[in-house]
Design an enzyme around this catalytic site. Structure first.
Site, PDB file in Angstrom:
ATOM      1  N   ASP A 126      -2.661 -10.611  -2.324  1.00 44.79           N
ATOM      2  CA  ASP A 126      -3.035 -10.292  -0.909  1.00 44.79           C
ATOM      3  C   ASP A 126      -4.673  -9.916  -1.341  1.00 44.79           C
ATOM      4  O   ASP A 126      -5.044  -9.279  -2.133  1.00 44.79           O
ATOM      5  CB  ASP A 126      -2.320  -9.479  -0.229  1.00 44.79           C
ATOM      6  N   HIS A 178      -5.871  -7.988  -0.908  1.00 44.17           N
ATOM      7  CA  HIS A 178      -6.412  -5.819  -0.686  1.00 44.17           C
ATOM      8  C   HIS A 178      -5.524  -5.525  -2.146  1.00 44.17           C
ATOM      9  O   HIS A 178      -4.447  -5.877  -2.247  1.00 44.17           O
ATOM     10  CB  HIS A 178      -6.129  -5.213   0.923  1.00 44.17           C
ATOM     11  N   ASP A 194      -4.705 -13.211   3.013  1.00 42.16           N
ATOM     12  CA  ASP A 194      -5.610 -12.554   3.648  1.00 42.16           C
ATOM     13  C   ASP A 194      -7.345 -13.555   2.366  1.00 42.16           C
ATOM     14  O   ASP A 194      -8.469 -12.611   2.488  1.00 42.16           O
ATOM     15  CB  ASP A 194      -5.737 -11.515   3.891  1.00 42.16           C
ATOM     16  N   HIS A 249       1.093  -0.991   0.138  1.00 45.38           N
ATOM     17  CA  HIS A 249      -0.263   0.130  -0.131  1.00 45.38           C
ATOM     18  C   HIS A 249       0.727   1.442   0.050  1.00 45.38           C
ATOM     19  O   HIS A 249       0.244   2.354  -0.151  1.00 45.38           O
ATOM     20  CB  HIS A 249      -0.997   0.124   0.750  1.00 45.38           C
ATOM     21  N   TYR A 284      -4.182 -11.430   8.252  1.00 41.65           N
ATOM     22  CA  TYR A 284      -4.596 -11.447   9.949  1.00 41.65           C
ATOM     23  C   TYR A 284      -5.754 -12.139  10.798  1.00 41.65           C
ATOM     24  O   TYR A 284      -5.776 -12.247  11.963  1.00 41.65           O
ATOM     25  CB  TYR A 284      -5.459 -10.037   9.415  1.00 41.65           C
TER      26      TYR A 284
END
Length: 342
Positions: A195, A197, A284, A159, A323
């Site tokens: 990932d 995201h 995740d 990110h 997570y």
């Protein structure tokens, strides 16, 4: 496969994350590393080595110098204000506001942040620096001729844009690794981000470059962080046109859907002619992850590793998200052992 990890990555142990209108313990926590290492040790997978210090120069090839200086000094500057808690941005240079870096640390926090989720705590700079060294040492292993290596990066990185932090990320480990592979002689490098995201920072860094392909499989940004990037129509600009591929997927996507996206991603990497591959290894997409909405099972990650191995490229795996802390070790090692066993 060598696993690279540094104890300095544990120096960031933030206590607060702004989530759901509350300050909660961060989902990105030091225990994530411990669970991955324990699973690797208990299964006899790989061997752990320490990183070497690569200095700031590789970071400065990717990140804005003023932003790097901000991260180096922000904790001391924040403490000098007399603030009692951790440093969290509270305002941003939003639309129609002047876009310049303020002098005060409170203003700088907002100027260099893309989200309010990532408090800056003592040890953040040291951990972020160590995470880059972990990524680069894993990359060194591959440059030296090893088939693959795993950088157990923490904090994660995808990110982080050229001059922005957020989403638990401060330096973009995958981008820095890709640049190192280019510097070592690889004419074309691909980054595959699995990932949940979207890696908005990685996309931003290579948006106008045609020598690094960025491909991401992620939750549809209409309802998933980071919200403002990651749509399928984003394909790059200038010399980077066509070197960005987003594969956003809907809530509840299982491995049948996700796996088809992975096949499409790998096909694009082959057609691009990549000579080396960086994997932004988030797990995740797992069905039990608390801040995601895909439905992959732990056994699916074995298949993910096998399919990535099918690309036949020198591969640097770098840790991103994941997570569901109790399961993170199983899921990460499944990807790596699936790759090794293919």
């Amino acid at each position: 496969m060598k696993i690279v990890q540094s104890p300095d990555q544990l120096l960031r142990a933030a206590r607060t994350e702004l989530s759901g209108g509350e300050l909660v313990p961060p989902f990105e926590c030091p225990e994530r590393i411990a669970f991955v290492l324990e699973r690797a040790r208990s299964t006899g997978f790989g061997s752990v080595i320490a990183p070497t210090d690569h200095g700031l120069q590789p970071i400065l090839k990717i990140h804005d110098p003023d932003y790097v200086r901000f991260l180096e000094t922000v904790w001391a500057d924040w403490q000098a204000t007399g603030a009692k808690g951790e440093a969290i941005p509270i305002n941003w240079p939003a639309r129609r506001m002047t876009q310049r870096a303020p002098a005060h640390v409170r203003g700088k926090l907002g100027f260099y942040a893309l989200a309010a989720d990532s408090s800056i705590s003592e040890g953040t700079w040291e951990a972020a620096r160590a995470s880059v060294d972990v990524a680069l040492t894993a990359t060194d292993q591959v440059i030296a001729g090893n088939r693959a290596a795993f950088g157990l990066c923490r904090p994660p990185g995808h990110h982080a844009a050229r001059d922005l932090f957020g989403g638990y990320c401060f330096f973009n480990n995958a981008a820095i690794a890709a640049e190192a592979l280019r510097d070592s002689g690889a004419a074309r490098v691909a980054i595959l981000d699995i990932d949940f995201h979207h890696g908005n920072g990685t996309q931003d860094i290579f948006w106008e470059r045609g020598d690094v392909l960025y491909v991401s499989i992620h939750g549809d940004p209409v309802e998933a962080f980071p919200y403002f990037l990651g749509f399928a129509e984003e394909t790059g600009a200038g010399s980077g046109e066509g070197a960005n591929m987003n594969l956003p997927l809907a809530r509840g996507s299982d491995f049948t859907i996700w796996g088809a996206a992975l096949d499409a991603a790998l096909a694009r990497i082959r057609s691009f002619g990549a000579e080396a591959l960086v994997i932004s290894l988030g797990v995740d997409a797992y069905e039990g992850d608390p801040i995601s909405f895909f439905r992959l099972k732990s056994t699916d990650f074995l298949t993910v590793g096998r399919r990535i191995a099918g690309a036949g490229l020198p591969t640097v795996f770098l840790m991103e998200g994941g997570y569901a802390v109790a399961e993170i070790g199983v899921n990460v090692v499944n990807v790596l052992s699936g790759f090794e066993g293919a």
